[in-house]
Write a protein that holds these residues in place. Structure first.
Motif, PDB file in Angstrom:
ATOM      1  N   LEU A   1      -4.563   4.006  -9.959  1.00 14.13           N
ATOM      2  CA  LEU A   1      -3.735   2.801  -9.872  1.00 14.13           C
ATOM      3  C   LEU A   1      -2.491   2.923 -10.734  1.00 14.13           C
ATOM      4  O   LEU A   1      -1.394   2.529 -10.332  1.00 14.13           O
ATOM      5  N   SER A   2      -2.653   3.475 -11.926  1.00 15.20           N
ATOM      6  CA  SER A   2      -1.518   3.647 -12.821  1.00 15.20           C
ATOM      7  C   SER A   2      -0.490   4.608 -12.230  1.00 15.20           C
ATOM      8  O   SER A   2       0.722   4.371 -12.303  1.00 15.20           O
TER       9      SER A   2
ATOM     10  N   GLU B   1       9.703   2.208  -3.604  1.00 16.55           N
ATOM     11  CA  GLU B   1       9.681   0.820  -4.073  1.00 16.55           C
ATOM     12  C   GLU B   1       8.273   0.239  -4.139  1.00 16.55           C
ATOM     13  O   GLU B   1       8.067  -0.850  -4.676  1.00 16.55           O
ATOM     14  N   VAL B   2       7.291   0.961  -3.577  1.00 11.60           N
ATOM     15  CA  VAL B   2       5.924   0.434  -3.538  1.00 11.60           C
ATOM     16  C   VAL B   2       5.340   0.295  -4.934  1.00 11.60           C
ATOM     17  O   VAL B   2       4.720  -0.707  -5.276  1.00 11.60           O
TER      18      VAL B   2
ATOM     19  N   LEU C   1       3.953   8.169  -9.310  1.00  8.99           N
ATOM     20  CA  LEU C   1       3.482   9.549  -9.395  1.00  8.99           C
ATOM     21  C   LEU C   1       2.432   9.865  -8.332  1.00  8.99           C
ATOM     22  O   LEU C   1       2.080  11.028  -8.149  1.00  8.99           O
ATOM     23  N   ARG C   2       1.921   8.837  -7.658  1.00  7.76           N
ATOM     24  CA  ARG C   2       0.937   9.022  -6.581  1.00  7.76           C
ATOM     25  C   ARG C   2       1.503   8.403  -5.317  1.00  7.76           C
ATOM     26  O   ARG C   2       1.946   7.253  -5.327  1.00  7.76           O
ATOM     27  N   ARG C   3       1.505   9.162  -4.233  1.00  3.62           N
ATOM     28  CA  ARG C   3       2.046   8.665  -2.963  1.00  3.62           C
ATOM     29  C   ARG C   3       1.088   7.636  -2.368  1.00  3.62           C
ATOM     30  O   ARG C   3      -0.106   7.901  -2.239  1.00  3.62           O
ATOM     31  N   PRO C   4       1.575   6.442  -2.033  1.00  2.24           N
ATOM     32  CA  PRO C   4       0.693   5.415  -1.476  1.00  2.24           C
ATOM     33  C   PRO C   4       0.184   5.801  -0.092  1.00  2.24           C
ATOM     34  O   PRO C   4       0.878   6.472   0.675  1.00  2.24           O
TER      35      PRO C   4
END
Length: 208
Positions: free
Chosen positions: A57-58, A27-28, A64-67
């Motif tokens: 950022l995109s 959900e991030v 697609l990128r783990r926070p």
């Protein structure tokens, strides 16, 4: 219960916790995109403010990128929001009532008063954007205080820019409009008396 059963239960608990974590992380991305758009920021502008590449950022916003903390902390600072707002962490052990924000006319309002009638107080976030002033009139009296950013105020024949720490008060029967300067978002406090109620200042220091 034997050790073998304990092992299965522990693995099941760990699996449940993993599912919960994955759900929060999923959900991030949408939350990052929503907060950025509410503030009228672009990916390029946020990249410049945080030092994080536009592509990263995109990918964060699309999931697609783990926070990670290294990515979320500068984003939270750029948006001037607490970290838990980015990850959607529920408040724990906090007995205070948290007012739900309301979006009106593109602005996000947090009510600071709960009683009906009389002076109403709000914390307001004005997103960045290009706006054409559209002065209007109505009953009441308003007081504005800028917390951060810059706010444009058109009041009668006056057209002024308010910065952090500056305030303005006016009778809302005078044609007025306030909004973005086009330079970035602004946060301000608004006290509004719908029946013309005014804020009274006491213990004002004597002028030397």
């Amino acid at each position: 219960m034997d050790d073998h059963q304990h092992g299965k239960d522990d693995r099941a608990d760990a699996g449940d916790r993993g599912d919960d974590t994955d759900g929060v992380l999923a959900e991030v991305g949408p939350r990052l995109r929503r907060i950025r758009k509410e503030r009228g920021a672009t990916l390029a502008g946020l990249s410049e403010a945080t030092g994080i590449s536009v592509s990263t950022l995109s990918r964060l916003e699309s999931g697609l990128r783990r926070p990670s903390l290294e990515l979320l902390l500068p984003i939270a600072r750029a948006h001037q929001v607490p970290l838990d707002e980015l990850v959607g962490a529920p408040p724990v052990g906090d007995p205070r009532v948290r007012a739900k924000p309301v979006v009106m006319g593109g602005r996000t309002h947090w009510p600071l008063t709960r009683q009906p009638g009389g002076l109403q107080a709000y914390k307001v976030l004005q997103p960045q954007g290009r706006e054409e002033p559209d002065p209007r009139t109505h009953e009441g009296y308003e007081w504005l205080y800028v917390l951060s950013g810059r706010l444009r105020l058109v009041l009668g024949e006056h057209d002024v820019i308010l910065g952090p720490g500056e305030a303005a008060e006016f009778d809302t029967r005078v044609p007025h409009w306030f909004g973005s300067t086009g330079e970035g978002p602004a946060e301000f406090l608004s006290l509004f008396g719908p029946q013309g109620e005014r804020m009274h200042v006491r213990a004002r220091p004597k002028r030397k």
